[in-house]
Design an enzyme around this catalytic site. Structure first.
Site, PDB file in Angstrom:
ATOM      1  N   LYS A  11       4.269  -4.370   5.398  1.00  0.00           N
ATOM      2  CA  LYS A  11       2.908  -4.911   5.522  1.00  0.00           C
ATOM      3  C   LYS A  11       2.908  -6.401   5.843  1.00  0.00           C
ATOM      4  CE  LYS A  11       0.293  -1.329   3.422  1.00  0.00           C
ATOM      5  NZ  LYS A  11      -0.814  -0.856   2.647  1.00  0.00           N
ATOM      6  N   LYS A  17       3.907   6.990  10.109  1.00  0.00           N
ATOM      7  CA  LYS A  17       3.020   7.566   9.086  1.00  0.00           C
ATOM      8  C   LYS A  17       1.563   7.506   9.559  1.00  0.00           C
ATOM      9  CE  LYS A  17       1.868   5.266   5.404  1.00  0.00           C
ATOM     10  NZ  LYS A  17       1.240   4.926   4.134  1.00  0.00           N
ATOM     11  N   LYS A  65      -4.306   4.181   7.540  1.00  0.00           N
ATOM     12  CA  LYS A  65      -5.662   3.639   7.698  1.00  0.00           C
ATOM     13  C   LYS A  65      -5.680   2.484   8.677  1.00  0.00           C
ATOM     14  CE  LYS A  65      -6.764   4.248   2.798  1.00  0.00           C
ATOM     15  NZ  LYS A  65      -6.322   3.571   1.581  1.00  0.00           N
TER      16      LYS A  65
HETATM   17  N1  AQP Z   1       0.360   9.590   5.798  1.00  0.00           N
HETATM   18  C1  AQP Z   1       0.314   9.924   4.513  1.00  0.00           C
HETATM   19  N2  AQP Z   1       0.781  11.126   4.115  1.00  0.00           N
HETATM   20  C2  AQP Z   1       0.725  11.486   2.803  1.00  0.00           C
HETATM   21  N3  AQP Z   1       0.206  10.708   1.847  1.00  0.00           N
HETATM   22  C3  AQP Z   1      -0.274   9.499   2.208  1.00  0.00           C
HETATM   23  N4  AQP Z   1      -0.850   8.505   1.531  1.00  0.00           N
HETATM   24  C4  AQP Z   1      -1.165   7.487   2.366  1.00  0.00           C
HETATM   25  N5  AQP Z   1      -0.804   7.801   3.615  1.00  0.00           N
HETATM   26  C5  AQP Z   1      -0.246   9.052   3.558  1.00  0.00           C
HETATM   27  C6  AQP Z   1      -1.102   8.543   0.093  1.00  0.00           C
HETATM   28  O1  AQP Z   1      -2.483   8.290  -0.112  1.00  0.00           O
HETATM   29  C7  AQP Z   1      -2.621   7.632  -1.376  1.00  0.00           C
HETATM   30  C8  AQP Z   1      -3.516   6.452  -1.239  1.00  0.00           C
HETATM   31  O2  AQP Z   1      -3.003   5.483  -0.384  1.00  0.00           O
HETATM   32  P1  AQP Z   1      -3.542   4.007  -0.482  1.00  0.00           P
HETATM   33  O3  AQP Z   1      -4.986   3.965  -0.333  1.00  0.00           O
HETATM   34  O4  AQP Z   1      -3.031   3.355  -1.687  1.00  0.00           O
HETATM   35  O5  AQP Z   1      -2.962   3.259   0.724  1.00  0.00           O
HETATM   36  P2  AQP Z   1      -1.773   3.409   1.643  1.00  0.00           P
HETATM   37  O6  AQP Z   1      -0.648   4.227   1.107  1.00  0.00           O
HETATM   38  O7  AQP Z   1      -1.422   2.043   2.008  1.00  0.00           O
HETATM   39  O8  AQP Z   1      -2.536   4.222   2.757  1.00  0.00           O
HETATM   40  P3  AQP Z   1      -2.380   4.029   4.270  1.00  0.00           P
HETATM   41  O9  AQP Z   1      -3.294   4.942   4.938  1.00  0.00           O
HETATM   42  O10 AQP Z   1      -0.967   4.150   4.669  1.00  0.00           O
HETATM   43  O11 AQP Z   1      -2.889   2.558   4.482  1.00  0.00           O
HETATM   44  P4  AQP Z   1      -2.219   1.412   5.309  1.00  0.00           P
HETATM   45  O12 AQP Z   1      -2.590   1.647   6.700  1.00  0.00           O
HETATM   46  O13 AQP Z   1      -2.866   0.193   4.743  1.00  0.00           O
HETATM   47  O14 AQP Z   1      -0.740   1.457   5.056  1.00  0.00           O
HETATM   48  C9  AQP Z   1      -1.224   7.286  -1.868  1.00  0.00           C
HETATM   49  O15 AQP Z   1      -0.845   8.247  -2.835  1.00  0.00           O
HETATM   50  C10 AQP Z   1      -0.386   7.427  -0.635  1.00  0.00           C
HETATM   51  O16 AQP Z   1       0.942   7.796  -0.948  1.00  0.00           O
END
Ligand code: AQP
Length: 345
Positions: free
Chosen positions: A115, A208, A211
């Protein structure tokens, strides 16, 4: 206070674009655990400001995650649904964990490296200390199990390290409080299982689904219409080969493996069962079946989310009630933690 034995905690950040990966990797599991566990589900808004300080409409994004929890089937009357910033003890315990965790532990965290990218010197201290806040979220409730996607595995290991160091460093004090050999904080078990622990981008099977990916075509959002879902699946990157009979044959076909995993998770099957059903078929026939299944499962959630978002006062009252109940547990923990540290008052 004795240790809880089957308490679940997990959270989602209100950073917009809630997607199918969040649903299959986390929320769907949250729902499934409700019958067997005491569950605490949190919209982690303090985490949301670590990567980007100024968030667009944080209040509505917070409501949207709560609406997704409830629309997916989480019962806020039986379990606790709240947003983190309403329970100040999260920040207090996170500060104490800043003093328990070691620099070297945090420097190994791959999510910070991903990040912060090349500009780590300009990343916020909050982004660096994010895993300590996550450990505080979980251990404030002395949760025994945490359902998460595969990307959170390393943070969960850090949570276990923090709990173990705290239990060890304060062992004498902890036993004075009658906690005996089990320590004060549990060594929490992650729940990372099933065919969709890491849902990949629809445009690049080695990335992956996320968001923050600029291309909206890379993910299925929980707010997408049926037409958008079908269009994104139709346009998902694949290869020209038919589907094989075994998972081993998908080893070098990440996009195909991803779509099979998504189908399996939505249909509540394993990936091999899905392959057995579709072996020999081209994506021209598999994609419409996947689109139909995805719309079938996600459209009711989408409709219920919209209803809830049309009544923000109702969502706010659910979050406030959840925060009141969460705070009672959090205050009990912090009272003991303050005594264990030896603070006056
Ligand atoms: N691609 C994914 N597959 C399975 N699980 C996922 N999670 C996130 N992406 C995937 C799971 O969703 C939960 C919440 O995630 P979060 O809101 O804490 O943020 P994150 O993991 O940072 O989500 P993103 O979408 O990947 O955001 P960015 O783009 O900011 O990196 C967690 O349990 C996570 O494991």
């Amino acid at each position: 206070m004795g240790q809880p034995t089957n308490r679940v905690f997990s959270g989602i950040q209100p950073t917009g674009n809630l997607h199918l990966g969040n649903y299959l990797g986390a929320i769907k599991k949250f729902v499934a655990l409700q019958d067997s566990h005491e569950c605490i589900y949190c919209v982690v808004d303090l985490h949301a400001v670590t990567a980007q300080l100024v968030q667009d409409d944080l209040k509505n994004q917070t409501r949207e995650i709560a609406a997704a929890f409830i629309a997916s089937g989480i019962d806020p009357a039986k379990h606790i649904v709240f947003n983190q910033s309403q329970v100040r003890e999260h920040a207090e315990l996170a500060w104490l964990f800043n003093c328990v965790a070691r620099m070297g532990w945090l420097q190994r965290m791959t999510q910070f490296k991903d990040k912060a990218g090349k500009n780590a010197q300009n990343a916020s201290v909050g982004l660096f200390a994010y895993p300590n806040l996550m450990a505080a979220d979980i251990l404030l409730y002395r949760a025994t199990h945490v359902p998460v996607g595969d990307d959170q595995k390393q943070h969960l290991e850090l949570t276990r390290d923090i709990a173990a160091k705290f239990n060890n460093d304060f062992a004498a004090k902890i036993s004075e409080f009658g906690h005996g050999d089990e320590g004060y904080f549990p060594i929490t078990d992650p729940i990372i299982e099933g065919p969709a622990t890491r849902v990949m981008s629809l445009r690049a099977g080695n990335n992956k689904m996320s968001k923050s990916e600029p291309s909206d075509m890379s993910r299925i959002n929980l707010t997408d219409s049926a037409d958008d879902i079908a269009k994104k699946i139709r346009k998902a990157k694949t290869d020209p080969e038919p589907l094989p009979e075994t998972m081993d044959e998908l080893a070098d076909r990440p996009e195909a493996r991803n779509l099979i995993g998504i189908y399996a998770a939505l249909a509540e099957k394993n990936s091999q069962e899905v392959l057995t059903e579709f072996a020999g078929q081209q994506f021209g026939s598999f994609k419409p079946a996947l689109a139909e299944l995805a719309v079938d499962k996600l459209a009711p959630i989408n409709a219920e989310m919209r209803k809830l978002m049309d009544d923000p006062d109702h969502v706010d009252s659910i979050l406030a009630d959840g925060a009141d109940r969460a705070r009672l547990i959090a205050q009990d923990t912090m009272k003991e933690v303050r005594e264990i540290f030896g603070f006056l008052g």
